[in-house]
Design an enzyme around this catalytic site. Structure first.
Site, PDB file in Angstrom:
ATOM      1  N   GLU A 174       0.872  -1.176   0.000  1.00 35.93           N
ATOM      2  CA  GLU A 174       0.000   0.000   0.000  1.00 35.93           C
ATOM      3  C   GLU A 174       0.912   1.228   0.000  1.00 35.93           C
ATOM      4  O   GLU A 174       1.478   1.585   1.027  1.00 35.93           O
ATOM      5  CB  GLU A 174      -0.921  -0.019   1.225  1.00 35.93           C
ATOM      6  CG  GLU A 174      -1.886  -1.194   1.277  1.00 35.93           C
ATOM      7  CD  GLU A 174      -2.909  -1.165   0.154  1.00 35.93           C
ATOM      8  OE1 GLU A 174      -3.093  -0.100  -0.476  1.00 35.93           O
ATOM      9  OE2 GLU A 174      -3.536  -2.200  -0.104  1.00 35.93           O
ATOM     10  N   CYS A 186      -1.798   9.439   2.528  1.00 40.23           N
ATOM     11  CA  CYS A 186      -1.362   8.879   1.241  1.00 40.23           C
ATOM     12  C   CYS A 186      -2.365   9.143   0.124  1.00 40.23           C
ATOM     13  O   CYS A 186      -1.991   9.188  -1.056  1.00 40.23           O
ATOM     14  CB  CYS A 186      -1.103   7.384   1.370  1.00 40.23           C
ATOM     15  SG  CYS A 186      -2.534   6.405   1.879  1.00 40.23           S
TER      16      CYS A 186
END
Length: 452
Positions: free
Chosen positions: A206, A240
């Site tokens: 991720e 993110c």
């Protein structure tokens, strides 16, 4: 290293728990988290200056939602699945059995240090794995709380927390885990994948990247400004999936920037960099890196810094080009560069010329525009007329594509990320097809009848 190896061996010997036992473990985890809510909030305030509202919403509340959703559906996900059997296999039955990979290493980041550690832990436990969890050393107070919670909720062969810096992470990556789940930067993700390849360990990465936010002239500008400001400056931009840069149609740029300036003032006050609950930058190194970006383009609003508290006011940069340093890497801070466009083709050309982003946000009221963007641009996930919120539902898988990551999780996908689906065919003994054997007379002709 010997202690890490001994822990891994103990976890590899861990007996797969029943579905009901996994639910009990998740119930226990939730109960322990509830007992330590105040500790978590205080740790997040200490390490990142997160307000109680932001911390509960983005860290604790999301974990509760993940646990509740998983417990509700786990029996259905975990039971063997019957599948069809072709005519060539008449008399047999086919099924898929869900089994855990075994020993799982979860490496968590610092930006959402509680949620991004515990959410994958929930998925790994629900699938029946034993877990070694490595929190980030950049948020030490949160790391300590996570360790306390895991030690209270699990036995060491079920789940354990290993604290430490890069040397500890390096040592863990040398061990033959059965699965690795990593959340962090692209650069470190490559190191993790390289280490995993030496043992042929499957991975979920991720990662991140430069996620665009596109604003069309038909957008609701006032609402767009509010939602973009929220998405960009939550956690001081250290998200993110935060909008990394703004692509706004030239005709509405000034209106949008004016509304965003109003939102920044309404959300964070006159001097956000002095507010106790406006997030701080996690380290001096990150603060210095972000400070250099403030020389790019023209500051529309913000730019103030508080070096003592490692805080940077929400900042909008105008007159930015692709050659500017701020456009060469993921920003990961409260700085939003603005660029303009005249046509949708121009937008797609700009985004396609760069690595596939983790997220994309489009503000428009035109269905054709929405379809065009969704059909022509590849990205991990995103929102139409909002930011961040796609990550807050357990019904949507979350993950990247290309350089923004591989694999996905949340809800059902978390269970299956940490699950090996074992295919089983149960053949009948009541009869046998002799034509499949090498000595069968006219065997080829019969096989051709079935397989043509």
């Amino acid at each position: 290293m010997e202690k890490l190896t001994a822990l891994l061996n103990k976890q590899k010997a861990f007996k797969k728990p029943s579905t009901q036992e996994r639910i009990r473990l998740l119930q226990n985890l939730k109960a322990v988290i509830k007992q330590h809510e105040e500790d978590i909030l205080q740790a997040l305030a200490h390490d990142l200056h997160k307000s109680a509202q932001e911390a509960y919403t983005t860290e604790i509340g999301m974990v509760y939602e993940e646990i509740n959703h998983t417990m509700k559906h786990l029996h259905k996900w975990a039971k063997p699945t019957r599948v069809k059997t072709p005519l060539t296999h008449i008399g047999s039955k086919s099924m898929i059995i869900k089994e855990p990979y075994g020993s799982v290493l979860i490496m968590a980041p610092w930006n959402y240090p509680f949620q991004l550690a515990i959410s994958p832990l929930v998925g790994a436990i629900s699938a029946g794995n034993a877990v070694t969890l490595k929190p980030s050393e950049l948020t030490p107070r949160v790391s300590q709380v996570i360790r306390t919670i895991v030690e209270r909720a699990f036995k060491i062969d079920q789940a354990a927390v290993i604290e430490g810096g890069v040397d500890v992470s390096t040592a863990l990556l040398k061990l033959p885990f059965d699965y690795i789940f990593f959340t962090g930067s692209v650069a470190v993700g490559k190191i993790v994948m390289e280490a995993a390849a030496k043992h042929l360990i499957p991975v979920t990465l991720e990662l991140g990247g430069k996620s665009p936010c596109i604003v069309m002239p038909d957008a609701d500008i006032k609402l767009a400004a509010k939602r973009i400001t929220f998405g960009k400056f939550t956690n001081a931009g250290q998200t993110c999936i935060a909008p990394d840069y703004l692509l706004v149609h030239e005709s509405v740029k000034e209106d949008l920037l004016r509304e965003m300036m109003t939102c920044i003032h309404d959300f964070y006050g006159e001097r956000p960099e002095t507010q106790p609950h406006f997030g701080k930058i996690v380290s001096t190194r990150h603060f210095d890196r972000l400070s250099h970006f403030l020389t790019n383009g023209t500051i529309v609003t913000g730019g103030q810094r508080n070096e003592h508290e490692l805080k940077i006011a929400p900042t909008i940069l105008d007159h930015i080009t692709w050659e500017d340093p701020v456009m060469q890497e993921e920003i990961f801070g409260p700085i939003l560069p603005v660029m303009t466009f005249d046509s949708l083709d121009e937008v797609t050309e700009m985004v396609k010329a760069r690595p596939k982003p983790l997220a994309l946000y489009l503000f428009t009221t035109n269905k054709k525009t929405e379809t065009y963007i969704l059909d022509n641009l590849s990205f991990g996930g995103g929102c139409i007329n909002d930011t961040l919120m796609h990550v807050a539902t357990p019904y949507l898988p979350f993950g990247g594509v290309g350089e923004s990551g591989m694999g996905r999780y949340h809800g059902k996908e978390s269970f299956f990320t940490f699950t090996h689906e074992k295919s089983i065919l149960r053949q009948t003994n009541r009869f046998d097809f002799s034509f499949r054997y090498p000595n069968a007379k006219n065997g080829l002709d019969i096989i051709r009848t079935f397989l043509k």
